[in-house]
Each structure stands twice: as structure tokens, then as C-alpha cells.
Design a protein around this motif. Structure first.
Motif, PDB file in Angstrom:
ATOM      1  N   UNK A 282       0.846  -1.199   0.000  1.00 35.53           N
ATOM      2  CA  UNK A 282       0.000   0.000   0.000  1.00 35.53           C
ATOM      3  C   UNK A 282       0.875   1.241   0.000  1.00 35.53           C
ATOM      4  N   UNK A 293       9.432   4.237  -1.464  1.00 34.31           N
ATOM      5  CA  UNK A 293      10.317   4.136  -0.308  1.00 34.31           C
ATOM      6  C   UNK A 293      11.614   4.910  -0.501  1.00 34.31           C
ATOM      7  N   UNK A 298       7.044  10.440   2.763  1.00 35.88           N
ATOM      8  CA  UNK A 298       5.902   9.854   3.461  1.00 35.88           C
ATOM      9  C   UNK A 298       5.652  10.647   4.742  1.00 35.88           C
ATOM     10  N   UNK A 300       4.200   9.427   8.394  1.00 37.03           N
ATOM     11  CA  UNK A 300       3.775   8.212   9.087  1.00 37.03           C
ATOM     12  C   UNK A 300       3.398   8.502  10.535  1.00 37.03           C
ATOM     13  N   UNK A 328       9.210  11.322   6.236  1.00 33.82           N
ATOM     14  CA  UNK A 328      10.459  11.031   5.526  1.00 33.82           C
ATOM     15  C   UNK A 328      10.478  11.939   4.303  1.00 33.82           C
ATOM     16  N   UNK A 397      15.205   4.351   1.939  1.00 36.40           N
ATOM     17  CA  UNK A 397      14.045   5.057   2.488  1.00 36.40           C
ATOM     18  C   UNK A 397      14.298   5.669   3.845  1.00 36.40           C
ATOM     19  N   UNK A 398      15.308   5.148   4.545  1.00 30.07           N
ATOM     20  CA  UNK A 398      15.590   5.642   5.888  1.00 30.07           C
ATOM     21  C   UNK A 398      16.340   6.962   5.859  1.00 30.07           C
TER      22      UNK A 398
ATOM     23  N   UNK B 213      10.771  -0.664  10.469  1.00 28.46           N
ATOM     24  CA  UNK B 213      11.417   0.649  10.488  1.00 28.46           C
ATOM     25  C   UNK B 213      10.686   1.531   9.472  1.00 28.46           C
ATOM     26  N   UNK B 214      10.268   2.707   9.936  1.00 27.89           N
ATOM     27  CA  UNK B 214       9.437   3.536   9.050  1.00 27.89           C
ATOM     28  C   UNK B 214      10.225   4.145   7.899  1.00 27.89           C
ATOM     29  N   UNK B 215      11.557   4.143   8.002  1.00 25.75           N
ATOM     30  CA  UNK B 215      12.355   4.603   6.868  1.00 25.75           C
ATOM     31  C   UNK B 215      12.463   3.498   5.829  1.00 25.75           C
ATOM     32  N   UNK B 216      12.775   2.298   6.292  1.00 17.61           N
ATOM     33  CA  UNK B 216      13.026   1.202   5.359  1.00 17.61           C
ATOM     34  C   UNK B 216      11.742   0.672   4.727  1.00 17.61           C
ATOM     35  N   UNK B 217      10.589   0.903   5.384  1.00 21.81           N
ATOM     36  CA  UNK B 217       9.344   0.349   4.845  1.00 21.81           C
ATOM     37  C   UNK B 217       8.236   1.381   4.656  1.00 21.81           C
ATOM     38  N   UNK B 218       8.488   2.611   5.082  1.00 21.19           N
ATOM     39  CA  UNK B 218       7.462   3.640   4.904  1.00 21.19           C
ATOM     40  C   UNK B 218       7.218   3.880   3.426  1.00 21.19           C
ATOM     41  N   UNK B 219       5.943   3.795   3.006  1.00 20.75           N
ATOM     42  CA  UNK B 219       5.615   3.941   1.595  1.00 20.75           C
ATOM     43  C   UNK B 219       5.362   2.604   0.927  1.00 20.75           C
ATOM     44  N   UNK B 220       5.677   1.499   1.641  1.00 23.29           N
ATOM     45  CA  UNK B 220       5.515   0.168   1.035  1.00 23.29           C
ATOM     46  C   UNK B 220       4.281  -0.542   1.582  1.00 23.29           C
ATOM     47  N   UNK B 221       4.071  -0.430   2.895  1.00 21.86           N
ATOM     48  CA  UNK B 221       2.913  -1.101   3.507  1.00 21.86           C
ATOM     49  C   UNK B 221       1.984  -0.046   4.105  1.00 21.86           C
TER      50      UNK B 221
END
Lengths: 467, 467
Positions: A282, A293, A298, A300, A328, A397-398, B213-221
Motif C-alpha cells: 500500500x 520508499x 511519506x 507516518x 520522511x 528510504x531511511x 522501520x518507518x524509513x526502510x518500509x514507509x511507503x511500502x505497507x
């Protein structure tokens, strides 16, 4: 260089043993209850640096958690690398979801499990081990090395930038080397050339002056939990796009060439979905998951709190409710401007009958590296030699908020030679670090300092890398 | 009756002393860690009932927390009153907001401070004290009394209704007397003739299989916190009206006469606002605050949880997030039907990329009493004599889910002779009970049993109330 590689192989158990002692120190920078542990960890690191040959290694106090600083000038004519890392770690909650305790390092299935194993104590310790191996094998490093290890990275490095600004001459280097990013897989080395920025805040919604019985007062006051939910729901559209006006204004579009490169590197959506255990991926419509990412901003929610959280039900209207948020950011978004926009949006949508409290946390700018700089190419050669496969140039993404200030204050290229994996559970229960990467990573680091000595030398034929 | 009134006045300190011992027992029914405390409290009450002359007082186990049951049959020809109360209390969190510890009863400013002081240990203890005073002064009660005190009221009385159904002959009574409601003010007695029903559930939104981790996965799920917020925001319109289709279908409209009565009793909006400490009152458009609280249904969030709740920021996407919800219902809403509607609505609005878990808790039907029944009029006379002012007939926004089953299974009128105040902080920190009400309330209870004996007698001139 073979003698150095032999030294790290020979000392492998001792290096691992030292890492376990490092990992056992609960240096959680976000929680004041761990202040003494953080200080103890800084002292531990300074001792380790002295043992690795940095006679001047010392703990530098700041207004927050201390820095660990050291330097070893081999020869003023040789190039200089500044190594940066962080010894602080994230909180461990929910602690009951850890298979083994977060500060009791354990090896299972070829991995080291502990908070900080991957982010960032494992990689930091590997650099220190390499410094010591050079000293043991050669009696000195192949170039001048400065070391700066901080204890506030996980809380946004509030005191590092002033330190960089004040000590920019003392810290001057030809390149900054950092191992706090990820590879693409256990045998797919990568150098990160783009990082997202970070901007964080806390929202509190205050209603009645004390908790109320929801029967006796339900229907009379605005429930802060409901006001909060209503407010936070305005931050995104149904398709996952951030609905804060102006949020995307400064986003630099992805060039088609980079979209193609990202598409080539992207994991299969099905595999990613299965790995994460979600029914569907999503995010913002119009972009692939990896584009979202790496190259899209983003916003969050990181936490929600308020009211009753125990077993069963409690019919309460709480006096307040709150949320933690972080954005981010990508080039050319400015964290302070983004926080201004988000705060304006929240104030404009503040529900009636409650009072809003907003509080900003750390902020960091996004970063894009010059991928063709000799220092970055040197690290790529070291990774390829150690892992047997060319290093990819990736974004991440981090955020490492401090990267951009390093560039700004020191004017040196930053080499992000990551050794973690995105599957390491960093910031989550059961954080771990791959032992195979530990071994090949030690070789890559040995080679990286030699390659950097060579690549950054003012004239060829003068440096330790030739030996 | 004067001898009985003298007995309670003379024994006042001993009665208060016993209440303090009762309040010191942390009988929190919602938390399994307090199971032994709950059991100890039931045993304590059974002992107290035996001392008050109920030779058969006993603890009756249930599949949950036990009941305390007793009866004193003075004469089969006299009328019978069933007294109901509850000895369990709400959790005490946030405990750091209590001025003195919740289970260390303290007197300040003419009030007893403790968890349960008002809801419902104080009033329960006053009835027991009156039973004992009748025995001390007269050697017996003025009518037959049955006693049923439960330990699960605060968690929705899951085991009381089956007990009522199975023991309906043994519990048969001419009236049920309950003191678990409120007065209009310290010198404004009231009998509650309407209660809202209750229906509660927990919503959990599950996303990735572990925290990310919201950097590594933010935007993906999809972030479960954001999915939850988005979902919960659909439950209400901007004006506070519940947006669940069908929610208001069975609501019996308020007759104009009752709207006028409510308007006459309503506190000034400014005073209410100041008392509660909110910038503005809030609720469903088209109704006054008191109408909304007494005669309109609500759907309230009682808790939100998920992600990081500590100091500072943690950039996490949690694996799950959740909320506690409860609806207050009015005639003729059915709790199970309302839960069906709310669950359907939540499922229909379930955001993509997450899984929804719904769990129902206790439910109770709304209740409207026959205000002109002789038992209710008898209690009103007792209150007027003790407080020097006529009792008002009011509704209440709260719920006593068990009231409606009493009516259904025993067929007896329920007399809600409340002694609490809406300002007692029940379910909140610093719960307290007014000492002036304690004294006048004891007199009201003495008079109530005498008045009920008289009013419910099959033929005049035969009862203890004439003495």
C-alpha cells in the motif's frame, strides 16, 4: 594487506566477544532511565579505541549524550578519512516479542541477535576491529583516520551538528565513511547514494481537565480520542497520498533513467508482500513500492496513545490523547518547512471542544551523493573484492539526518558503505546481524581503508595501499 | 424508626471504619492480577453480612468473579426487597494522577477519597450498615431482605444474568433496590428512571507480521496506525452524530414534555464547561448536552493503542494498532443489533493492506422505569425526609447493564436510589464520596426500607413501618 586480512580472521572470536560486550550495554538514547548506560557505553568505546591504537581517544560531553572522538595521524601527507557511527540504540518495546532478551546477545541460525546488532553497533565494532588489525599487522593505519561516534543518532543527533560546525577544521577529511545503511542482500553489496530526510512531531489533544465516565459525560464533551482520530485522518487521502497542502511542492521528480534503474533492482511484489506478511502492499498511487520508499516522501504515524489500553473494557473519556508522527523527506524538501506545513494543517483542522498541543522533535535534510566520486568508487571496489559481486548504487528510504550536515560543514564526500539488511528487524523486536556479512564485511572494511588511501592520495605510489 | 436512626448515628465512626477496610481491598475486576483481591473482597462482604444478621450470607462462585448472596426472611407475610450492588471497582490508571493512593482511603475536604468510594462500595456499605442498625435497634429488619452483590459489574456482569435466570424464584422480590446512580447535587436527591444501555467492542488492525522501520518500509505497507485512524474517523460525522447506518433507527424520540423537564433540570452550559475544563461543549447537533447524555445514544472511543508511546520519537511502523469502543444506548436500541451494525460498518470501511480483528465485550440493554410505582414513590419519600427536598425523577447517561435483566427475570420494579454525584470522579483518578451525603444517605436508607415495607405491604397496618 594480506597480513591485515589474516589478523582479522585470526582474531575473529575475540572481535565477536568484544561486540557482545558492546551489545550488552543498553545504550537507549531516547529513555532518560538509560542515561548511565549510555555514558558507560561511551567510556567502553573510548577504551576500545585506545586499545586499537588511538592514543587520544576520549569521551566528549555534549548537552545531551556524549560523543566518542579519536584520531590517528600517520603522516600529514597521506589522505584522511573520517569514520562516523553511533553507539546509541532504539528502545526495545514491545520487549515481550523478543525471542531472547535484547541486551543478552545470542547467536542463532547464523545471526547475532541483540538490539543494535545491525543498527549500528555491529558495523561500528567491525571498523574498530579493522583499525586494531592494521595496528597489529602493520603497526599503523594505511592513511590518517579520524573517528567520531555519537550517542544521539536515534533521537535525531541534536548536538552533533553544532559540534561539527565548531570543530570543522579538527575534523577535516578527504572523505567521510559511514556503515549505517543496508545492502541489497547478503551477497549483494551496495553503496547508498540517496537518503530520505526526517521531520518528527508529537500531537496532543486535550479535552476535559480529568478523565470522565463515558456514561455520565458521553454526549456532552468532545472525546479527545475521537477528536484525535478525526484530526489525524485528514493527513492522508484514501490512496495514501499525503493531504497536507504544499507537502509535495519541493519534491524533485524522479528522472526516467532512475525509475528504470529502480525497477531493475525492485524485489517482486509478491515476495515482498510475503516477507512482510501483509495482505497487500500500500502507498501513494502512481509509484512503485520501491520508488515510494526511496524517492517519495511519506508522513507516518509512529504511535497512538490515550484512554484505556488494558484487558477488557473501561468506559472512560480520557482527558487527553496523543500521537507521534514523522515525515520522511526527499530532495529538495526542507524539514522545518514541512513541519510548518503539517502544523498549519493540524491547527486548521483542529476539532472543536479540544485544545491542540504540538511539539517538534528532530529534523534532518534529505541527501544525494556524488556517485562518481573517487572515494565512493574506492569503497565499491572494496565491496566487490570482498563479496565477489559489483556494488549497486542505491537510495534508501531511511534517514541518517547527520549525513547532510557532514557534507555541509566538512565539504567532503560521504561514503555510505552499508552492511545491514532490510530484514535485520532494526527498530523492532529480534534485531539481528548476519554472521556471513560480519566475516565478509570485515574484509570489505580492511580493503576499503586501503582503497581509500590509494584513491585519495594526492600522488600515486605514496600510500600504504600499495604495500 | 428513631431507634434505628440513632443506631446509625451512634455507630457512625465504626461504619466509616468498616468502609475504609472495604475500600482498601483492590477488587479490580478487569485485571486478572487482582483475582485474589476480588475473592478476598467477596469473603470480607459475606463476613460483614453475617455480622449484620444474615446468617446464611455466602460467597457463590461463578465462572468469573463470585457473587455474595444472603437473605433474611423476617415473616413470609411481609413484603420482600432485593438489594443489589457491586463490590468490584474500575482499574486505577493513570495511577500517578491520584493525590493519595487509590486503595489507601483518605478523608480530605469532607470527602472520602478511594477507588470505589462512590462506585459502588460506599453505597453498598451504607446498606449493610443500615441492616445491622435495624438488627441492633429492633432485633430484625422491617421487611424481608434479599442481598445480591456481584464482582463483575465493571466488566459487564457476564455471569449475573444466567444466575438471575436460574435463581429467579429464590430471588423473587416485590422490588429491587439499587444505589449505584447519582443525585443532582449534594442536597438534590434523585431517583433514576432511565438508564442507557451499553455495547462494547475492541478493534484491532493488523498489518506487517512484525514492527518495521518507518524509513526502510514507509511507503511500502499500510501503517496499521493510519489504517486504524482512517477507519475510526468514519464512525462519526463532523457534528458528532454517529455515522453508522441504522444506528439511530430504533431510538425512541424524546416526548416534548420530557424535553421540557430536562431543560428545567439542565445545568448552565457555562458552569458545565468550566466544571469540566473544556473550551466548548460538543455533541450531536440538534440536542442539548443533557438530552444527548440522558436520552440520545453515543458511540465513544475509550482507548487507542499502538506503536511507540514513550518519550521522544521512535520511527516505527507497528505490526498492529487497536482501539476500545463502547456505545451508550437508549430505548429501544438492542445492543447486539447495534454491535452488528458497528461491526458491519467497520468491515465495510476496512482499509486496504491490513486485516481487521473485532472482539465484542459486554452488552446491556437500556432501561426505563415505571416512575409512578409505589416502590419508587416510597424511596422518593425517604429521600425527601432525609435531604429536606423532593427527589427528582431523572435519567442517567450511564449504564447498569444488569438493571434490565432484573426486570425481565424477576418482574419487579427497580428502584435506583442513587447517592453519588456526577462530580465524584468515578472511573477516574481521585474518585471520592461526599461525607455529608454519607450521613444523610444513611438516614435515607433507614427510611427507605421502612417506607418500602409500608408501601409494598399487601394490607395496611401490618408492617414494621408503623412502629
Amino acid at each position: 594487506m594480506n597480513a591485515v586480512l589474516e589478523a582479522v580472521r585470526r582474531e575473529r572470536d575475540a572481535i565477536l566477544d568484544g561486540l557482545f560486550r558492546f551489545l550488552a550495554l543498553p545504550s537507549v538514547s531516547a529513555l532518560s532511565v538509560h542515561k548511565a548506560d549510555v555514558d558507560r557505553t561511551a567510556a567502553f568505546l573510548a577504551d576500545a579505541l585506545r586499545e586499537a591504537g588511538f592514543a587520544d581517544a576520549r569521551v566528549e560531553p555534549t548537552a545531551g549524550h556524549p560523543l566518542v572522538v579519536a584520531s590517528s595521524v600517520v603522516d600529514p601527507l597521506l589522505p584522511t578519512v573520517l569514520f562516523y557511527g553511533h553507539y546509541d540504540v532504539q528502545p526495545v518495546d514491545p520487549e515481550d516479542r523478543w525471542t531472547t532478551p535484547p541486551f543478552a546477545p545470542a547467536i542463532r541460525d547464523g545471526r547475532i541477535y541483540a538490539r543494535g546488532a545491525s543498527d549500528d553497533k555491529g558495523p561500528v565494532w567491525m571498523h574498530l576491529a579493522v583499525f586494531r588489525a592494521y595496528r597489529d599487522a602493520w603497526g599503523r593505519l594505511p592513511l590518517n583516520v579520524k573517528v567520531l561516534i555519537e550517542g544521539e543518532e536515534e533521537i535525531g543527533s541534536p548536538h552533533l551538528e553544532p559540534y561539527l560546525a565548531a570543530h570543522r577544521h579538527e575534523l577535516a577529511a578527504d572523505a567521510v565513511l559511514i556503515s549505517d545503511t543496508t545492502m541489497l542482500g547478503p551477497d549483494r553489496p551496495a553503496i547508498t547514494v540517496g537518503l530520505r530526510g526526517l521531520a518528527a512531531l508529537e500531537v496532543r489533544v486535550r479535552g476535559p481537565k480529568s478523565d470522565l465516565h463515558s456514561g455520565l459525560y458521553g454526549g456532552i464533551v468532545h472525546n479527545p480520542l475521537q477528536a484525535l482520530v478525526r484530526l489525524l485522518a485528514t493527513l492522508h487521502d484514501a490512496d495514501g497520498r499525503v493531504a497536507v497542502p504544499g507537502f509535495y511542492d519541493d519534491v524533485r521528480p524522479l528522472p526516467p533513467s532512475e525509475r528504470a534503474e529502480i525497477a531493475a533492482l525492485a524485489p517482486a511484489a509478491d515476495a515482498l508482500r510475503a516477507e512482510l506478511g501483509v495482505p497487500a502492499l500500500f502507498g501513494e498511487a502512481g509509484f512503485t513500492p520501491l520508488e515510494r520508499n526511496w524517492a517519495r516522501p511519506t508522513l507516518e504515524l509512529n504511535g497512538l496513545f490515550g484512554g484505556f489500553q488494558g484487558e477488557g473494557i473501561k468506559t472512560v473519556i480520557p482527558a487527553e490523547a496523543g500521537a507521534k508522527l514523522s515525515a520522511r523527506l526527499v530532495p529538495d524538501q526542507d524539514p522545518e518547512r514541512i513541519l510548518d506545513l503539517v502544523e498549519d494543517h493540524l491547527r486548521r483542522h483542529a476539532p472543536p471542544g479540544v485544545v491542540l498541543d504540538l511539539r517538534r522533535f528532530d529534523a534532518g535534510r534529505p541527501y544525494l551523493a556524488p556517485a562518481d566520486h573517487p572515494a565512493i568508487r574506492a569503497a565499491a571496489r572494496a565491496l566487490e573484492a570482498a563479496f565477489g559481486r559489483p556494488a549497486a548504487f542505491i537510495r534508501m528510504g531511511g534517514s541518517i539526518p547527520i549525513v547532510e550536515p557532514f557534507r555541509r560543514h566538512l565539504g567532503a564526500p560521504i561514503v555510505l558503505m552499508g552492511l545491514g539488511l532490510t530484514t535485520d528487524n532494526i527498530h523492532a523486536p529480534d534485531e539481528h546481524f548476519d554472521l556471513a556479512i560480519f566475516d565478509r564485511g570485515l574484509e570489505a572494511i580492511v580493503r576499503a581503508y586501503a582503497e581509500l588511501a590509494d584513491a585519495l592520495a594526492p600522488a600515486a605510489g605514496q600510500t600504504g595501499a600499495d604495500r
